[in-house]
Structure formats: structure tokens, C-alpha cells
Design an enzyme around this catalytic site. Structure first.
Site, PDB file in Angstrom:
ATOM      1  N   LYS A  99     -67.145 -21.954 -22.124  1.00 15.10           N
ATOM      2  CA  LYS A  99     -66.293 -23.040 -22.602  1.00 15.10           C
ATOM      3  C   LYS A  99     -67.009 -23.813 -23.690  1.00 15.10           C
ATOM      4  O   LYS A  99     -68.223 -23.762 -23.831  1.00 15.10           O
ATOM      5  CB  LYS A  99     -65.913 -23.977 -21.454  1.00 15.10           C
ATOM      6  CG  LYS A  99     -67.087 -24.616 -20.712  1.00 15.10           C
ATOM      7  CD  LYS A  99     -66.588 -25.423 -19.530  1.00 15.10           C
ATOM      8  CE  LYS A  99     -67.771 -25.938 -18.701  1.00 15.10           C
ATOM      9  NZ  LYS A  99     -67.332 -26.694 -17.520  1.00 15.10           N
ATOM     10  N   GLY A 100     -66.220 -24.514 -24.485  1.00 12.20           N
ATOM     11  CA  GLY A 100     -66.778 -25.314 -25.561  1.00 12.20           C
ATOM     12  C   GLY A 100     -65.676 -26.141 -26.196  1.00 12.20           C
ATOM     13  O   GLY A 100     -64.561 -25.660 -26.391  1.00 12.20           O
ATOM     14  N   GLY A 101     -65.971 -27.402 -26.494  1.00 12.24           N
ATOM     15  CA  GLY A 101     -64.950 -28.274 -27.076  1.00 12.24           C
ATOM     16  C   GLY A 101     -63.788 -28.434 -26.109  1.00 12.24           C
ATOM     17  O   GLY A 101     -63.957 -28.747 -24.932  1.00 12.24           O
TER      18      GLY A 101
ATOM     19  N   LYS B  60     -61.414 -23.214 -22.940  1.00 14.32           N
ATOM     20  CA  LYS B  60     -62.097 -22.373 -21.958  1.00 14.32           C
ATOM     21  C   LYS B  60     -61.833 -20.936 -22.368  1.00 14.32           C
ATOM     22  O   LYS B  60     -60.757 -20.612 -22.861  1.00 14.32           O
ATOM     23  CB  LYS B  60     -61.549 -22.622 -20.551  1.00 14.32           C
ATOM     24  CG  LYS B  60     -61.895 -23.994 -20.001  1.00 14.32           C
ATOM     25  CD  LYS B  60     -61.246 -24.218 -18.650  1.00 14.32           C
ATOM     26  CE  LYS B  60     -61.559 -25.620 -18.142  1.00 14.32           C
ATOM     27  NZ  LYS B  60     -60.808 -25.921 -16.904  1.00 14.32           N
TER      28      LYS B  60
ATOM     29  N   ASP C  34     -68.931 -24.732 -40.710  1.00 14.61           N
ATOM     30  CA  ASP C  34     -69.675 -24.890 -39.459  1.00 14.61           C
ATOM     31  C   ASP C  34     -70.425 -23.600 -39.126  1.00 14.61           C
ATOM     32  O   ASP C  34     -70.456 -23.159 -37.978  1.00 14.61           O
ATOM     33  CB  ASP C  34     -68.739 -25.267 -38.311  1.00 14.61           C
ATOM     34  CG  ASP C  34     -69.481 -25.890 -37.123  1.00 14.61           C
ATOM     35  OD1 ASP C  34     -70.631 -26.344 -37.313  1.00 14.61           O
ATOM     36  OD2 ASP C  34     -68.911 -25.920 -36.013  1.00 14.61           O
TER      37      ASP C  34
END
Length: 567
Positions: free
Chosen positions: A33-35, A38, A148
Site C-alpha cells: 500500500k501507499g498513499g 492498496k 516523481d
């Protein structure tokens, strides 16, 4: 009262239907998961194809700006198709979630590679940087700035090919010469013109590429400090150091990318023509063992880059052809094994466990669930089988990839790769010799026969511990982590590998695999559940009594090992 696990199942259904394509996907294991998202492995039930399902709950998309950002990410990513960009396969939504179907990169991101390896070799850096540049060249030709680029957004497939992902901050230039002024990026990779809000364009990606290349070769980002303020100050002043040990072509390419004035930075097209790519070995491929251990450079020396212009691509935008490895007989001479800081890793692990266990750690059943696990921190190598024959010969073991090793009583070691052909011999002084099962010095005859015996015994009589791992054919480039030290106690068998992994197999059949580099523990419980948790997650949520007892035991044994200077 429903559990977190039950709530999770309500939020993300087991079967996900795309009404546009009439495809149905089954949600498989949690992938990370990130930000807001999921990620799960998902399988198309019609084709059995496995994808990554990036799933975002609509409850998190409350602001219009968040919805616009998500729409822009999807719009940009769906327009891309390139060998070095994560494949986009579709998106849809239901009343609960937004679902994005992406190419699954099973070897995780280059951030995990960095955490396990720190500095990597120049040939490996050449291999990765060439692919990253080809991907960014494609984006820039489509007038897209990623904004990014960092190790965490560069993903690796099963062949260790780089795939650029996460277009959450990406933007597309509508007119020539347009400048963007949004403050965005990740601190260690952010360009100075973004911080000063002077307006930015494609050159910010080139700056990030310089930071990536520096991090791969040196082992840490060029502007990293302990505080955000100091990091930003260094970036604005372009203050960083290049070690004298770095070869001139590599140093030259980094300096070109990390220039305060964006107009002085070369385009990606120019970087692809830099002498760095023609000044040394360009591997045609890398073995999976590179994720944890440096490859054999003596074999890489047989791999050279095709000397056509490095920015040459074919009509489909695919990576240029490279020469195949030259087949050589294994070298007979002894080579020193790559030095490893065994004691340093053990001290780091001891300190991490001491911090964790002296915190106000909650000890209660079922406080850790699958959603709290972190598959990205899962060990790549662990001991799946072992046999103790030390009363006569030594200790045999099989790693999860089916390679086999023996640590003999005289402290010499043999490691047979999973292909059953290539063997590494390590003498008492730590020097390594590469042989094969057919060609080896006469003085190794008895040990080679014992290696074969240990392998056959473990194959025929022992069950593998831990999750199953797909085995890929090994090659002569691999150099695997191996057993550095082991001992038995009344409660457990304790094994320490050369990559810093400490594994403890308890008599009750529970196991823990501890990694100081990932700061995580993999816990195999009595029901053979195989889950990996960061120490920070355990500190926040607690753990069950059995895992707490096992971690306490590990700390006790680490203290004993360090006190006796056995490492």
C-alpha cells in the site's frame, strides 16, 4: 463488532467485476500500500492472467482536487505503452472503490533493491540506467514530465527489467516552452527550480535521474541529511560530494545531470550517448541473485554492449539489442568473496529489537492482520530445509530457491546453485572458487560427493519451510547469500546468512526470519502462515504472545553472539 479483516472484505470484494469489458477478477494476496491505494495481486478468471490491482477507496476521494488528480493520473498512464513503463490494462469503479489494473512487477521496486544492497556495481548501474533513460525518453517525446522519478517508483519484473510507474504527479505540456509551477516531488530527488518556484519543465526529470544514478553507485542519495530543511538547502546550493573512488565517466555523467541551472542539463537523448555506457561492461541480463548479492564480475566481463549509438531504438520503441554473454570455462583461480559487515548487521538488528521490545509493546492475540503485513519487506532468501550432520561432516541446508549449501566442520563451504551445475567453494580464508559439478579440483572430490548426498537426502526426506517460491533457472552469474554461522540450542536452530538475515527455527515449528536492512520480521506460525511485518508496525499495533516470546529469545541470542564475538 466486526474485525478489521471483516471490514476489509466488505470494502474490497473477493471478486471484482469490470462492466465495461465484462471481465471478472479474483482478489488474491495483498501486495502493498501507499498513499491512498492498496495493491493486490488479482487474476482475470477468463484468462488466468495475473495483474496488480491498485484499489482506491472512494471514501478517501472527498475533495474535488483529489478526484481531478486521480483522473489525470489515469488519463496519462492509459496513454502510455512502452517496454520500460508499467503496463496499464484498464480501470473501472463501483460504489465503493476505483480499480486500476496494472502490469504486476513481482520483483518490487528499486527501493527494496537499494535497501538490501546499498551501493551496487557499475555494470548493474549501467544496465538499470540505460533502461530508465529509455523509458524517460519515451515520456519526454510524448511531452510528459514524470516529476516523481525515484527508486520507489521504478519497478522490476522477473527479468529485472525496469518499469517506470506511479504517474500521480505527472503532467503533460500542452504548448512548447510551457513551465509548470506546482511544488511537487520527493525531498531527496526534487530539483532546485521546483523548490524556488521559478517554473520547471523536462529538466526536473533529468535532475532526478542524476540523484538515482548517484544513489545506485554510492549507496545513499546525494543531498540526504537528517532534516528536510538541510536537504533543501543543499539542493538549492547544489552541494554534494562525489567519492574519488568513482570512475571518471560515471562521475562526469552525474555532474552533468546535477546542475543548478536546468538549461545546462543535457536532454535524455544526449545522456543516452554518454561515454558511461561505452566505458565498461553492459550486461545483457542480470541474475535474480543481484537483488541481494553482487553478481560475478568475472562472468559479466564476457558481456559487451553493441556499439551502435546508444539512443538507437527500433520503430516500436523497444530496447536496443545487446550482445549475448560469451561462454567461458569457469576460472580456476581463487577470488575473494565480497566483504560483508556481519558484525555491523548483527549490532543493527540487536539495537532494532532492543528498541522494539523496550517500547510499550501491546501483547494481545490477533492484533496483526494481513493488511498490516508488508510483502515488500519479505526476505528473498531463507533456509527452507536443513540437516545437522556436524558430528561427522557438517551442516547442510537448502535455500528457498532450491540452491543447496554445506558448511563443513573445517569451516569451508560449498554452495550449489538451483541449476544443479554451478558450485561455489569458499575456503577457510573466505576466498571463493567457481567450479561445476563436472569440473572441479581433485582435492574437492570428497566434499562434492557429500554435497550431492546432502542434496539428495533433503530432497527425498524433508519438507520445505515457508511459502513456496517460483524457481527460475540459475546461471553462472549468480552469487547467492550463504550460511555464515549456525548453532543449536535446546529450543531452536539459529542460522545467520551472509546477507544479514537471521533465521530461528523453533522446536514447536514456529519460525522467525529477521532482516536488519528491511527492519522487519517474517513470522511463520504453527499454522504455517507466512507473513512479514515491519518493526514499526509491531511497535504501533503490538503482536501476539508467541511472536513476542520469539523476538525476546532472538534478542537474548544476539546479545550472546555479540558478547562472545562469534560474528
Amino acid at each position: 463488532m466486526t474485525s478489521i479483516k471483516e471490514d476489509e472484505k466488505k470494502e474490497i470484494p473477493q471478486f471484482i467485476h469490470d462492466p465495461q469489458t465484462n471481465s471478472t477478477y479474483q482478489r488474491l494476496r495483498f501486495f502493498g500500500k501507499g498513499g491512498f491505494a492498496k495493491c493486490y495481486e488479482i487474476q482475470d478468471l477468463a484468462t488466468n492472467q495475473i495483474y496488480a490491482g491498485k484499489i482506491v477507496s472512494k471514501t478517501l476521494m472527498v475533495k474535488s482536487s483529489q478526484k481531478e488528480k486521480m483522473a489525470q493520473e489515469i488519463s496519462i498512464h492509459r496513454s502510455l505503452q512502452h517496454a520500460h513503463v508499467v503496463g496499464f490494462h484498464g480501470f473501472f469503479e463501483d460504489s465503493l472503490n476505483i480499480y486500476i489494473i496494472l502490469e504486476l512487477c513481482k520483483r518490487r521496486s528499486m527501493m527494496e533493491l537499494h535497501k538490501r544492497r546499498k551501493a551496487i556495481t557499475e555494470p548493474e548501474t549501467r544496465f538499470y540506467m540505460h533502461q530508465i533513460l529509455l523509458g524517460v525518453q519515451y515520456l519526454h517525446r510524448k511531452r510528459i514530465i514524470h516529476r516523481d522519478l525515484k527508486l520507489g517508483n521504478l519497478f522490476l519484473d522477473d527479468d529485472l527489467h525496469v518499469k517506470i510507474g506511479d504517474f500521480g504527479l505527472a503532467t503533460k505540456l500542452e504548448v512548447e516552452g510551457e513551465k509548470k509551477k506546482t511544488l511537487c516531488g520527493t525531498p531527496n530527488y526534487i530539483a532546485p527550480e521546483i523548490l524556488t518556484k521559478k517554473g520547471h519543465s523536462f529538466e526536473v526529470d533529468v535532475w532526478s535521474l542524476g540523484c538515482i544514478m548517484y544513489t545506485l553507485l554510492i549507496g545513499k542519495p546525494p543531498f540526504e541529511t537528517s532534516t528536510l530543511r538541510d536537504t533543501y538547502k543543499r539542493i538549492k546550493q547544489c552541494e554534494y560530494r562525489i567519492p574519488s573512488s568513482l570512475r571518471k565517466p560515471a562521475a562526469s555523467m552525474i555532474v552533468l545531470q546535477l546542475q543548478s541551472d536546468p538549461s545546462l542539463r543535457p536532454s535524455v537523448d544526449k545522456l543516452l550517448q554518454h561515454e558511461f555506457f561505452t566505458s565498461g561492461i553492459m550486461p545483457a541480463a542480470l541474475p535474480l541473485s543481484c537483488l541481494t548479492t553482487a553478481p560475478r564480475t568475472d562472468q559479466l566481463e564476457g558481456v559487451t554492449l553493441n556499439r551502435r549509438p546508444l539512443n538507437e531504438v527500433n520503430a516500436n520503441g523497444n530496447i536496443m539489442a545487446v550482445d549475448s554473454p560469451v561462454k567461458r570455462a569457469p576460472p580456476a583461480e581463487l577470488r575473494s568473496v565480497e566483504p560483508t559487515s556481519h558484525k555491523q548487521n548483527l549490532i543493527a538488528l540487536r539495537d532494532q529489537l532492543a528498541t522494539l521490545l523496550t517500547s510499550k509493546l501491546k501483547c494481545r492475540p490477533e492484533c496483526l492482520n494481513d493488511d498490516m503485513s508488508d510483502p515488500a519487506a519479505q526476505p528473498l532468501v531463507w533456509v527452507g530445509k536443513w540437516v545437522d550432520y556436524s558430528d561427522k561432516y557438517g551442516f547442510g541446508y537448502q535455500l528457498c530457491d532450491e540452491s543447496v549449501g554445506v558448511m563443513f566442520n573445517d569451516t569451508t563451504k560449498l554452495i550449489m546453485l538451483a541449476n544443479g551445475v554451478n558450485v561455489h567453494y569458499i575456503n577457510r580464508q573466505g576466498q571463493e572458487q567457481y567450479v561445476t559439478m563436472r569440473e572441479y579440483p581433485q582435492e574437492l572430490d570428497k566434499k562434492m560427493k557429500l554435497l550431492t548426498y546432502f542434496r539428495r537426502y533433503m530432497t527425498e526426506h524433508l519438507m520445505k519451510a515457508g511459502a513456496s517460491v517460483p524457481v527460475r533457472e540459475s546461471d553462472g552469474l549468480s552469487r547467492l547469500p550463504h550460511l555464515h554461522q549456525w548453532f543449536r540450542t535446546t529450543l531452536a536452530v539459529i542460522m545467520y546468512l551472509t546477507n544479514g538475515t537471521l533465521q530461528i527455527n523453533f522446536q514447536d515449528h514456529t519460525k522467525i526470519i529477521l532482516c536488519p536492512l528491511m527492519q522487519a520480521v517474517t513470522y511463520i506460525d504453527v499454522d504455517k502462515n507466512f507473513r512479514t511485518f515491519r518493526f514499526s508496525t509491531i511497535e504501533e499495533h503490538g503482536c501476539d504472545k508467541k511472536l513476542y516470546t520469539n523476538l525476546t529469545y532472538a534478542l537474548e541470542k544476539l546479545n550472546s553472539v555479540l558478547a562472545n564475538k562469534m560474528c
